[in-house]
Design an enzyme around this catalytic site. Structure first.
Site, PDB file in Angstrom:
ATOM      1  N   GLY A  76      -9.279   2.731  -7.722  1.00 38.85           N
ATOM      2  CA  GLY A  76      -8.593   3.896  -8.272  1.00 38.85           C
ATOM      3  C   GLY A  76      -8.863   4.062  -9.765  1.00 38.85           C
ATOM      4  N   HIS A  92      -3.328   4.182  -2.328  1.00 38.38           N
ATOM      5  CA  HIS A  92      -4.278   3.343  -1.585  1.00 38.38           C
ATOM      6  C   HIS A  92      -4.812   4.101  -0.366  1.00 38.38           C
ATOM      7  CE1 HIS A  92      -1.673   0.121  -3.480  1.00 38.38           C
ATOM      8  NE2 HIS A  92      -2.874  -0.251  -3.853  1.00 38.38           N
ATOM      9  N   SER A 134       2.142   0.358  -7.133  1.00 37.54           N
ATOM     10  CA  SER A 134       3.017  -0.567  -6.395  1.00 37.54           C
ATOM     11  C   SER A 134       4.188  -1.013  -7.257  1.00 37.54           C
ATOM     12  CB  SER A 134       2.223  -1.793  -5.949  1.00 37.54           C
ATOM     13  OG  SER A 134       1.105  -1.388  -5.208  1.00 37.54           O
ATOM     14  N   LEU A 178       0.825  -1.213   0.000  1.00 37.36           N
ATOM     15  CA  LEU A 178       0.000   0.000   0.000  1.00 37.36           C
ATOM     16  C   LEU A 178       0.859   1.263   0.000  1.00 37.36           C
ATOM     17  CD1 LEU A 178      -2.827  -1.008   2.531  1.00 37.36           C
ATOM     18  CD2 LEU A 178      -2.644  -1.479   0.070  1.00 37.36           C
TER      19      LEU A 178
END
Ligand code: PAF
Length: 288
Positions: free
Chosen positions: A150, A37, A189, A33
């Protein structure tokens, strides 16, 4: 903050919450995260009484040779971030909990036709069936809720909206704006896989979006010209390997020939083995 690892425990916890009249929000993630996030959790916490963050690196959405093995994993810091941002629960099942007969023996998959075959789907033909299958399963486990995704993965968001509508899930899908690094790179990420040089060059994705918005602002509507402008910006990065730049209808993801307000610009570029995505809407209020 409680970490739950099994489906029955999560179900009974969330049923108990709903039984007292409180609403549930879910933020599905694959962990690692980051601030992007965190902003999804913030929006979920602002709009729901109890929020569960799911952390599961879903093997079904990785094809052979993709980065399943090297996908970043950091459950302890994920739990901290979720708690710091007000989540009530983290659901962190292992693979046996999610796919008890093994990932090869999952016989039921959810496919959203059409939307899943193009753009990302063209180079990752099994990816969205893997995403839809795990998201369907997670939403089925969580039950009636608002689910926060997202806009960074715009095609994924569009496909999940279609799945939820087509299959009448008791779920409201909420799309949340992309969070960016100070230099414009969309948070992901996968950014940790970029070398220092590729990280510096990766700003061309957001620069390409800004260049398209600028050209639209000065009246350019011809998509081939807007795509040329974006490609020229991307080519400024010597190691960039563009996969596609497309300007699409935001609901059907069909390419358009003339850009208009709310057309979506989609960009996918590889740097070495790392594939980066970005997108933005075109709007005349931004153009003014
Ligand atoms: O966007 C992601 O992180 C994943 O695709 C999702 C939605 C959590 C499904 O594994």
């Amino acid at each position: 903050m409680r970490v739950i690892e099994t489906i029955p425990e999560l179900r009974s916890e969330l049923d108990a919450i709903r039984a007292t009249g409180r609403s549930v929000g879910v933020v599905p993630t694959m962990g690692a995260l980051h601030a992007g996030h965190a902003s999804l959790v913030d929006q979920a916490v602002a709009g729901c009484d109890a929020v569960v963050v799911t952390v599961f690196v879903n093997p079904l959405q990785f094809a052979a040779g993709e980065d399943l093995g090297s996908y970043p994993r950091s459950l302890d810091s994920d739990v901290r971030l979720a708690g710091d941002h007000g989540a009530a629960l983290v659901f962190a099942p292992d693979e046996a909990e999610m796919y008890p007969r093994g990932r090869e023996a999952v016989l039921t998959q959810v496919r959203v036709e059409g939307l899943s075959n193009r753009w990302e789907g063209a180079s990752r033909p099994t990816h969205f069936a893997g995403v839809c299958t795990v998201v369907a399963k997670l939403l089925h486990i969580v039950g009636p809720c608002r689910a926060f995704f997202g806009e960074k993965d715009f095609q994924q968001l569009t496909i999940i909206r279609a799945m939820v509508a087509d299959l009448s899930f008791p779920v409201e899908v909420v799309g949340c704006p992309t969070i960016r690094e100070p230099d414009g790179l969309a948070m992901s990420s996968r950014n940790v896989h970029l070398s220092a040089s590729h990280r510096a060059q990766a700003t061309v994705l957001s620069q390409a979006l800004v260049a398209v918005a600028g050209a639209y602002a000065t009246g350019e509507r011809d998509v081939s010209e807007l795509v040329r402008i974006a490609m020229e910006r991307i080519a400024a990065a010597p190691d960039a390997e563009p996969d596609y730049v497309a300007i699409v209808d935001p609901t059907t993801l069909d390419p358009v020939t003339m850009a208009q307000d709310d057309s979506r610009v989609l960009v996918a570029v590889r740097f070495g083995s790392t594939r980066l995505l970005d997108n933005a809407p075109i709007r005349s209020e931004d153009a003014a």
